[in-house]
Design a protein around this motif. Structure first.
Motif, PDB file in Angstrom:
ATOM      1  N   THR A  12      10.236 -25.322  19.491  1.00  0.00           N
ATOM      2  CA  THR A  12      10.945 -24.331  19.696  1.00  0.00           C
ATOM      3  C   THR A  12      11.989 -24.770  20.666  1.00  0.00           C
ATOM      4  O   THR A  12      13.461 -24.272  20.651  1.00  0.00           O
ATOM      5  CB  THR A  12      10.014 -23.306  20.774  1.00  0.00           C
ATOM      6  N   GLY A  13      11.686 -25.838  21.696  1.00  0.00           N
ATOM      7  CA  GLY A  13      12.931 -26.157  22.365  1.00  0.00           C
ATOM      8  C   GLY A  13      13.839 -26.721  21.695  1.00  0.00           C
ATOM      9  O   GLY A  13      15.147 -26.556  21.926  1.00  0.00           O
ATOM     10  N   ARG A  14      13.769 -27.767  20.832  1.00  0.00           N
ATOM     11  CA  ARG A  14      14.686 -28.320  19.961  1.00  0.00           C
ATOM     12  C   ARG A  14      15.669 -27.329  19.388  1.00  0.00           C
ATOM     13  O   ARG A  14      16.879 -27.251  19.265  1.00  0.00           O
ATOM     14  CB  ARG A  14      13.881 -29.317  18.879  1.00  0.00           C
ATOM     15  N   MET A  15      15.177 -26.176  19.010  1.00  0.00           N
ATOM     16  CA  MET A  15      15.824 -25.036  18.067  1.00  0.00           C
ATOM     17  C   MET A  15      16.692 -24.529  19.406  1.00  0.00           C
ATOM     18  O   MET A  15      17.802 -24.103  18.902  1.00  0.00           O
ATOM     19  CB  MET A  15      14.784 -24.171  17.681  1.00  0.00           C
ATOM     20  N   GLU A  16      16.209 -24.091  20.469  1.00  0.00           N
ATOM     21  CA  GLU A  16      16.910 -23.720  21.695  1.00  0.00           C
ATOM     22  C   GLU A  16      18.084 -24.583  21.995  1.00  0.00           C
ATOM     23  O   GLU A  16      19.379 -24.019  22.180  1.00  0.00           O
ATOM     24  CB  GLU A  16      16.137 -23.283  22.652  1.00  0.00           C
ATOM     25  N   VAL A  17      17.881 -25.936  22.074  1.00  0.00           N
ATOM     26  CA  VAL A  17      19.106 -26.751  22.422  1.00  0.00           C
ATOM     27  C   VAL A  17      20.267 -26.678  21.261  1.00  0.00           C
ATOM     28  O   VAL A  17      21.358 -26.731  21.404  1.00  0.00           O
ATOM     29  CB  VAL A  17      18.523 -28.129  22.492  1.00  0.00           C
ATOM     30  N   LEU A  18      19.873 -26.693  19.659  1.00  0.00           N
ATOM     31  CA  LEU A  18      20.952 -26.439  18.963  1.00  0.00           C
ATOM     32  C   LEU A  18      21.608 -25.237  18.966  1.00  0.00           C
ATOM     33  O   LEU A  18      22.884 -25.370  18.531  1.00  0.00           O
ATOM     34  CB  LEU A  18      19.869 -26.619  17.459  1.00  0.00           C
ATOM     35  N   LEU A  19      20.882 -24.201  19.442  1.00  0.00           N
ATOM     36  CA  LEU A  19      21.706 -23.266  19.511  1.00  0.00           C
ATOM     37  C   LEU A  19      22.535 -23.073  20.493  1.00  0.00           C
ATOM     38  O   LEU A  19      23.845 -22.782  20.380  1.00  0.00           O
ATOM     39  CB  LEU A  19      20.686 -21.581  19.726  1.00  0.00           C
ATOM     40  N   GLU A  20      22.307 -23.654  21.622  1.00  0.00           N
ATOM     41  CA  GLU A  20      23.159 -24.050  22.830  1.00  0.00           C
ATOM     42  C   GLU A  20      24.322 -24.668  22.369  1.00  0.00           C
ATOM     43  O   GLU A  20      25.390 -24.461  22.815  1.00  0.00           O
ATOM     44  CB  GLU A  20      22.466 -24.411  24.059  1.00  0.00           C
ATOM     45  N   THR A  21      24.220 -25.746  21.897  1.00  0.00           N
ATOM     46  CA  THR A  21      25.361 -26.624  21.439  1.00  0.00           C
ATOM     47  C   THR A  21      25.918 -26.286  20.281  1.00  0.00           C
ATOM     48  O   THR A  21      27.089 -26.717  19.874  1.00  0.00           O
ATOM     49  CB  THR A  21      24.686 -28.112  21.178  1.00  0.00           C
ATOM     50  N   GLY A  22      25.618 -25.052  19.491  1.00  0.00           N
ATOM     51  CA  GLY A  22      26.460 -24.422  18.466  1.00  0.00           C
ATOM     52  C   GLY A  22      26.255 -25.353  17.185  1.00  0.00           C
ATOM     53  O   GLY A  22      26.886 -25.062  16.141  1.00  0.00           O
TER      54      GLY A  22
END
Length: 992
Positions: free
Chosen positions: A171-181
């Motif tokens: 989940t955290g990896r998915m969140e970071v990917l969204l934050e970085t676009g």
């Protein structure tokens, strides 16, 4: 540069548990044959360097078994594991006080936890590159299902925790990917999560946002519609308002602001309010592991987890709560809240729930709730309103709340958060029963070794030396209470060495002891006074305090409802209600359905309160208590021997309150349970201010006679007999005779023949002075037994031949019967088997004529057993069978099947069966005899195992005292032991 997060390749043990289990050390595989060794090693590795109790291993490996055999099986496994680890160069296990520690060990499970924590920190600090790389490292460790090689509740629990960490990484990896676009990779991550959990709103929102940013509005909308239908069909729920708002913006083609993405920016603070971990924390391994397990299971709960620790003041509730909270900090990344509610703090009012909630909201940085932080909460509506704001602030979070020193459930309930990932640890003196789903943990005092460890650690006396004896005695006066130990530790640490004996002298003085447990800030007596203050706020509580004062005059720390009722002259029902209030206030502890216990220091506090009562009232309370014990013991004595009234020990008062005893089993059980109280009451009766030597002598003698025949730890009876002998005001009283006879018999059991002889002479002088022929004959009869057991058979036979015609002429058939018992034993040991049987037959006939078969069946069965064993010596198996069958019938009808006489009859019947080649029935008899002997303390656990392993054939030598050769062997060994101490070797004992 070496990766600091890489799994180590050294001589340390490395465990791979995130998939098929594998254990290596220095690159070499650890050979672990069987299924149990890998399980044990995995359990120790999962302990992460913390000690694992032996009981935890036993409970996992053998859930349906317990006791010493399983402990030994676990010890064997640990020995085999030690060998396997040594073979690959590992240092091995550390085992101390049944706690096992595995040092120098790493695991991918522990690395996973570290990496997830570091990734979350980097993500919160605005460093997405580091966060993403760390999440990737964490997921690279996963090689299958966590702990897939193992089964059992413990591994299932750890597997759930590890699965949750893996899910957090994804989940955290998915969140970071969204934050970085990086929406394409974010889409793949969200899709992977939805495959495992189709009802995840978190992953659904990420999927919709990614599709939208990639220009596929239709796919984003369809994802929402499918999720909405699935949620309604399976759970009957609607999507969250946040998800609905995202869907609306997608339909309108509106931009998705940064705060509407999966990881919204926040201005809320993350509090870390726990006090420092307690210094020198010792013991509490079971309780700590239990709280740790409950908090870790919290991740799968649907509502906040609540742990409620309760116990008497000073037992260490706060220290345990803070210690356990620090161990679980990583489970609650959204913060840890702490507040002392001062529910039982001297000179402090309990904290109002509204004020506590204000503080919590400030700690959480809830600026939007600022208007609630300045309200004056004077009514219930205000508390409900701010409590709702607190639940909103904690919804969806993982926060740990420690509510220390709570007063009651009314103070606690508004402070419970709403997040299912939250947990609450409560400490209170009262047991919190009305808070939903609260897991109660009743904290007891420290065990002796843990108390000694705490005192040694706190004072700096880690090295056991000359002062260890003094420190151990000081620890004993603390009764295992951490507060008392810490107070004395501080005094010892700051004082000179010469002050230690002075402190010990004060502790030995009962009137000064309680004052020693106080310093500039802490006072144990003041802490208990708070409980009294709270009780006195109601009429029922004031009645309970009155009872508490009266109980302070009871000498023992353990007492029954009936004894307490007698002291205050109230009904048992009313006293039970008062005791329930004292139990709730943790001033007394229920040990059995109708029995209670007081800590030694609490008892001293109660005695101090009792001194406030008028002297006349105190004397009245003491007299009622003594009358209860005296008449209860009189009743038990009469049940034991209906013909004992001629001993004139004490008269019967039918109007007094007595224990409800009707059967011999109840009488013996009551005497054994009350033995310590009888001892303490009789000793106190020899001292002012309420001295009564007559009471002391009577009470002790009433208890000794039945216990001599039924109680296993005879050494406990010596103080009673000594007190009875010392309590004599005028010499040569009838009960003086029995006191010295009892002392002689006890010393005889311990093979102290000279001392036994001295007391038998004292009994004879008193009997002659009193002028009772029966008493004189009774002492003479006893002298025959004394001579026989000491090995002087010639003197014994001489006494027997003089006594038999005398008691026959006087009509004392029971005394004559016992002379024939002694005679048969001596004749048997000298090889005159037929004469021995003749004499034992005579003893049975005389006992029947005396009426012992109905009046004193226990002693009659002892005579029957003697006759049965003599019959065995002449191979008269059928007659012996009938004799032992009679013993079973008589004792069985009277409920005395757990006695040494019954065990002896089982031994004899086993010999009968063995002679008839009925081996299985013989083994069954001997095994039952061994079980009874172990229950009564006649043999220990090791001897019991020896009996069972040897097919029970040696049970005779262990529990049968009817064989005179066994007595002779004991005499010989005692002589050898004494001569070894003098450096000489004696010859065989002389038989005159």
């Amino acid at each position: 540069m070496k990766d600091p997060h890489a799994m180590p390749e050294s001589s340390r043990l490395t465990a791979r548990l995130l998939g098929p289990a594998r254990f290596t050390c220095g690159g070499e595989e650890v050979e672990l044959p069987g299924s149990q060794l890998p399980q044990v090693l995995a359990l120790l590795v999962l302990g992460d360097g913390r000690p694992v109790p032996m009981d935890t291993l036993v409970e996992h490996l053998w859930p349906d078994r317990s006791g010493t055999p399983t402990i030994r099986m676990a010890q064997n496994l640990l020995s085999r594991l030690q060998t396997a680890l040594s073979a690959v160069g590992h240092g091995g296990l550390s085992v101390k006080k049944r706690m096992i520690t595995l040092p120098d060990a790493d695991s991918d499970a522990a690395f996973l936890e570290v990496l997830v924590s570091e990734a979350r920190s980097a993500q919160s600090a605005g460093d997405p590159a580091t966060a993403l790389a760390t999440y990737d490292r964490a997921l690279d460790l996963v090689n299958g299902d966590p702990l897939e090689s193992f089964d059992g509740p413990v591994f299932t629990h750890h597997a759930l925790l590890l699965s949750h960490l893996i899910e957090q990484s994804r989940t955290g990896r998915m969140e970071v990917l969204l934050e970085t676009g990086d929406y394409r990779l974010a889409l793949d991550a969200a899709h992977s999560l939805l495959v495992d959990d189709p009802l995840s709103q978190h992953a659904t929102k990420a999927y919709m946002v990614s599709r939208y940013h990639l220009g596929d509005v239709r796919a984003a909308s369809e994802a929402y519609m499918q999720f909405q239908k699935r949620l309604a069909d399976e759970l009957g729920l609607d999507p969250s308002s946040d998800l609905q708002e995202t869907y609306t913006k997608i339909l309108r083609g509106e931009p998705l602001a940064a705060d509407a993405t999966v990881k919204a920016a926040t201005t809320e603070a993350i509090p870390h309010e726990l006090p420092p971990p307690p210094a020198n924390f010792v013991g509490r391994g079971i309780e700590t592991d239990r709280i740790d397990r409950i908090l870790r299971e919290n991740s799968r709960a649907e509502q906040p987890t609540v742990v409620a620790i309760n116990g008497v003041g000073g037992v260490g509730k706060s220290a345990l709560a803070v210690h356990a909270a620090h161990r679980a900090v990583e489970l609650f990344p959204d913060g840890q809240l702490y507040i002392n509610l001062h529910g039982a703090t001297p000179d402090a009012e309990p904290v109002e729930p509204g004020l506590a909630l204000q503080r919590f909201l400030r700690s959480l940085g809830r600026r939007s709730d600022e208007r609630y932080l300045n309200l004056e909460f004077d009514n219930r509506l205000d508390v409900e309103e701010i409590s709702a704001r607190f639940r909103t602030a904690t919804s969806g979070k993982k926060i740990l709340v420690v509510l220390d020193d709570a007063q009651d459930a009314k103070q606690i309930r508004p402070l419970i958060p709403s997040g299912s990932g939250c947990a609450v640890v409560i400490t209170s003196r009262l047991a919190v029963t009305s808070v939903d789903n609260a897991v109660p943990i009743a904290l007891q005092v420290l065990e002796e070794d843990s108390a000694m460890d705490l005192l040694a650690e706190s004072t700096g006396h880690r090295e056991i030396g000359e002062r260890s004896g003094l420190l151990r005695e000081i620890a004993s006066y603390c009764g295992g209470l951490p507060l008392a130990l810490c107070i004395l530790s501080a005094r010892i640490r700051t004082s000179s060495p010469v002050a230690l004996p002075e402190l010990l002298n004060s502790l030995r003085t009962e009137s000064d002891r309680l004052d020693e447990f106080a310093d500039d800030e802490r006072c144990f007596a003041t802490s208990l006074a708070v409980s009294i203050r709270d009780l006195e706020s109601s009429e029922a509580g004031r009645s309970a305090v009155d009872l508490f004062r009266s109980i302070g005059l009871h000498e023992g720390t353990d007492f029954s409802v009936e004894a307490a009722a007698a002291m205050v002259a109230r009904s048992s029902g009313e006293v039970r209600r008062r005791l329930r209030l004292l139990e709730t206030a943790r001033l007394v502890v229920r040990t059995e359905p109708r029995r209670f216990h007081m800590h030694d220091l609490v008892k001293l506090f109660a005695r101090r309160l009792s001194e406030e009562l008028p002297v006349a009232l105190r004397r009245e309370v003491v007299d009622r208590l003594r009358c209860f014990y005296l008449q209860s013991a009189r009743l038990a004595h009469r049940i034991h021997d209906v013909k004992a009234v001629d001993r004139e020990i004490c008269g019967e008062d039918f109007d007094s309150v007595r224990a409800p005893l009707t059967t011999k089993e109840e009488a013996y059980e009551w005497l054994a349970r009350e033995l310590s109280n009888i001892r303490d009451l009789s000793r106190r009766a020899l001292k002012p201010p309420f001295a009564n030597p007559e009471f002391a002598g009577h009470l002790c003698l009433l208890a000794i006679d039945p216990l001599l025949e039924t109680y296993s730890r005879l050494s406990d009876l010596v103080p009673l007999a000594e007190t009875a002998a010392n309590a004599v005001v005028e010499p040569h009283r009838p009960w003086h005779i029995h006191a010295h006879l009892s002392l002689s018999e006890l010393h005889l059991q311990f093979m102290k023949f000279d001392t036994a002889e001295v007391h038998s002479e004292a009994a004879m002088k008193s009997a002659e002075a009193v002028g009772s022929l029966r008493q004189v004959m009774m002492v003479r009869s006893y002298k025959a037994r004394l001579a026989m057991v000491s090995g002087d058979y010639s003197r014994a036979m001489s006494v027997i031949h003089r006594v038999i015609p005398q008691v026959r002429r006087l009509g004392f058939l029971d005394l004559e019967a016992w002379q024939h018992v002694f005679k048969s034993l001596i004749l048997d040991s000298r090889g005159f088997i037929d004469a021995a049987v003749e004499s034992s037959t005579e003893s049975v006939e005389l006992a029947k004529k005396q009426g012992m078969a109905t009046d004193n069946e226990y002693r009659f069965c002892a005579i029957l057993n003697n006759h049965g064993f003599r019959l065995l010596r002449t191979d008269r198996w059928a007659e012996a069978h009938d004799v032992f069958a009679d013993v079973f019938s008589i004792l069985g009808n009277r409920g005395q099947t757990r006695s040494n006489i019954y065990a002896e009859a089982l031994v004899g019947m086993g010999k009968v069966y063995e002679a008839g080649n009925r081996r299985s029935e013989a083994r069954e008899c001997w095994r039952s005899a061994a079980d009874i002997a172990r229950t009564l303390g006649m043999i220990d656990e090791d001897q019991w195992e020896m009996v069972v392993e040897s097919d029970a054939r040696n049970i005779d030598s262990l529990i049968t005292s009817r064989n005179i050769d066994a007595w002779r062997e004991r005499v010989r060994k005692r002589q050898l032991k004494k001569s070894d101490q003098r450096g000489e070797r004696p010859g065989p004992p002389v038989t005159k």
